[in-house]
Design a protein around this motif. Structure first.
Motif, PDB file in Angstrom:
ATOM      1  N   LEU A  52       0.810  -1.211   0.000  1.00 14.02           N
ATOM      2  CA  LEU A  52       0.000   0.000   0.000  1.00 14.02           C
ATOM      3  C   LEU A  52       0.845   1.263   0.000  1.00 14.02           C
ATOM      4  O   LEU A  52       0.404   2.322  -0.463  1.00 14.02           O
ATOM      5  N   ILE A 100      -8.797   2.475   3.398  1.00 12.95           N
ATOM      6  CA  ILE A 100      -8.457   1.150   2.894  1.00 12.95           C
ATOM      7  C   ILE A 100      -8.357   0.171   4.051  1.00 12.95           C
ATOM      8  O   ILE A 100      -7.617   0.401   5.020  1.00 12.95           O
ATOM      9  N   ARG A 103      -5.717  -4.985   0.771  1.00 10.83           N
ATOM     10  CA  ARG A 103      -5.673  -5.297  -0.647  1.00 10.83           C
ATOM     11  C   ARG A 103      -5.375  -6.767  -0.828  1.00 10.83           C
ATOM     12  O   ARG A 103      -4.531  -7.342  -0.153  1.00 10.83           O
ATOM     13  N   LEU A 108      -9.260  -3.820  -3.781  1.00 11.24           N
ATOM     14  CA  LEU A 108      -8.954  -2.915  -2.686  1.00 11.24           C
ATOM     15  C   LEU A 108     -10.210  -2.833  -1.819  1.00 11.24           C
ATOM     16  O   LEU A 108     -11.215  -2.246  -2.217  1.00 11.24           O
ATOM     17  N   SER A 110     -12.422  -1.464   0.978  1.00 10.23           N
ATOM     18  CA  SER A 110     -12.491  -0.131   1.568  1.00 10.23           C
ATOM     19  C   SER A 110     -13.702   0.002   2.472  1.00 10.23           C
ATOM     20  O   SER A 110     -14.760  -0.590   2.230  1.00 10.23           O
TER      21      SER A 110
END
Length: 316
Positions: A52, A100, A103, A108, A110
Motif C-alpha cells: 500500500l 483502505i 488489498r 482494494l 475499503s
C-alpha cells in the motif's frame, strides 16, 4: 459493466456522472519496502512485492471531458484516499474519501462512512494504476506487481492490460463475477487443462451481438483466471459480408496494438456435415498468448463465427 458493479462506477466510465462514498477505519497490512537506486538515473527500481505504500501520492487521469484524481495518504498505519472528479461536460464535480482496509489480488477493500464495505478493482504497475475502469498515472512512481498476481501479469505500454472488459488474467472468480456480465457459477472441469471455468452469454458490451455471443473464463488450480475466451456467431439476419467487416476490426485493432502475427489455416467437417475452414492469428506477448480465430463455412466468404482468446503462456 459486470454484475454487482456500482451505478456510480458505470457512470464514471461511460458518462462521468458520479456518486461516490466516504470512509472509516480498520486494520492495515504490514508495510514492506525493498527499494534501490539505478546507477545511471537514480530512479526507483520496480519492486516485486507491491504494498500500500506504493499507492501514496497523487494519481490523475484527464481528458477534454473530465478529470479525476486519487490522492492516497498514510498516518499511523492508516491508509486513506481522496477521490476528486470533475465533469466538464455537465459542469459538476464531486469529492469523497474512503479508508483502505486491505488489498488482495485485484481488490482494494475499503470502509465506507455509512458502514458499508466496498470492493474496488485495482491493477498497479510502473507509473499507472488501473482503478475502477480508468487508468491513472503518477510520473514519480515505478512500482511492481502485487506478489499474488505477478505470475499472471499482462503488460503492454507500461500498464497492466485487460484481457476482456474490466477483467485481468489472475483475477479470482469473485473478481471476475464482480466486473463482468452475469457470470455463471464456477464449475470444476475434468476434460481440459483448466480445472475450473465459468461462462456468460450475450456479451454485447464487448462486440456487436449478432446471433449469440459467449464468454468463457477458465481458471487454474489456484482458481485464478488463466484464460479468457470470447466467441460470437453470425445471426441468420446478418449478412456474411457485414459480419465479416465488423469482426475483422478485431484483427485490425490487434495488429495495430501487437504488431505482426503468425497465421495458421485448417479445416474440419462438423457433426452436421458442414465443412469448416478456420484461420488462426497468433501473437506471442511475453507472459500471454493472444489468438483470434475466424471460422468459415465452405468458403472464406462465409464467415460463421469469430473468437478471441488471451491465455497465460504456460497453458497455451
Amino acid at each position: 459493466m459486470g454484475k454487482g458493479r456500482k451505478f456510480w462506477c458505470l457512470v464514471l466510465v461511460i458518462s462521468i456522472l458520479l456518486s461516490l462514498f466516504t470512509a472509516c477505519e480498520e486494520e492495515t497490512p504490514t508495510k514492506k519496502r525493498r527499494r534501490s537506486k539505478k546507477d545511471d538515473d537514480e530512479k526507483k527500481e520496480i519492486v516485486t512485492e507491491f504494498t500500500l505504500d506504493d499507492l501514496l501520492g497523487s494519481w490523475t487521469v484527464k481528458t477534454e471531458d473530465y478529470e479525476a484524481t486519487l490522492v492516497f495518504e498514510e498516518a499511523d498505519d492508516v491508509y486513506t484516499a481522496k477521490w476528486t472528479v470533475y465533469d466538464f461536460v455537465k459542469e459538476v464535480w464531486n469529492e469523497e474519501t474512503f479508508q483502505i482496509k486491505e488489498r488482495s489480488g485485484f481488490t482494494l477493500l475499503s470502509l465506507m462512512a455509512d458502514g458499508r464495505i466496498e470492493s474496488f478493482t485495482i491493477a498497479p504497475f510502473g507509473q499507472t494504476l488501473y482503478f475502477e475502469g480508468l487508468y491513472y498515472t503518477n510520473s514519480d512512481k515505478n512500482v511492481g506487481f502485487p506478489a499474488d498476481t505477478e505470475k499472471y501479469a499482462f503488460i503492454r505500454d507500461g500498464q497492466q492490460t485487460m484481457a476482456m472488459q474490466n477483467v485481468f488474467l489472475g483475477m479470482t472468480y469473485e473478481e471476475v463475477d464482480r466486473n463482468y456480465l452475469l457470470v455463471g457459477p464456477l464449475e470444476a472441469q475434468s476434460y481440459s487443462n483448466f480445472p475450473y471455468s465459468a461462462t456468460t452469454h450475450d456479451v454485447d458490451a464487448d462486440v456487436p451481438n449478432y446471433g449469440s455471443s459467449w464468454a468463457y473464463f477458465r481458471f487454474d488450480a489456484d482458481q485464478r483466471l488463466a484464460q479468457t475466451y470470447l466467441h460470437i456467431f453470425r445471426s441468420d439476419y446478418s449478412s456474411a459480408s457485414t459480419f465479416k467487416a465488423l469482426t475483422e476490426a478485431w484483427l485490425t485493432e490487434a495488429t495495430e496494438i501487437y504488431g505482426e502475427y503468425t497465421m495458421t489455416e485448417g479445416s474440419y467437417t462438423s457433426y452436421d456435415d458442414k465443412h469448416h475452414i478456420y484461420h488462426t492469428y497468433h501473437w506471442d506477448l511475453g507472459n500471454v498468448v493472444c489468438e483470434i480465430e475466424f471460422n468459415f463455412i465452405d468458403t472464406v466468404d462465409n464467415l460463421n463465427s469469430v473468437s478471441k482468446t488471451y491465455t497465460l503462456k504456460e497453458y497455451a
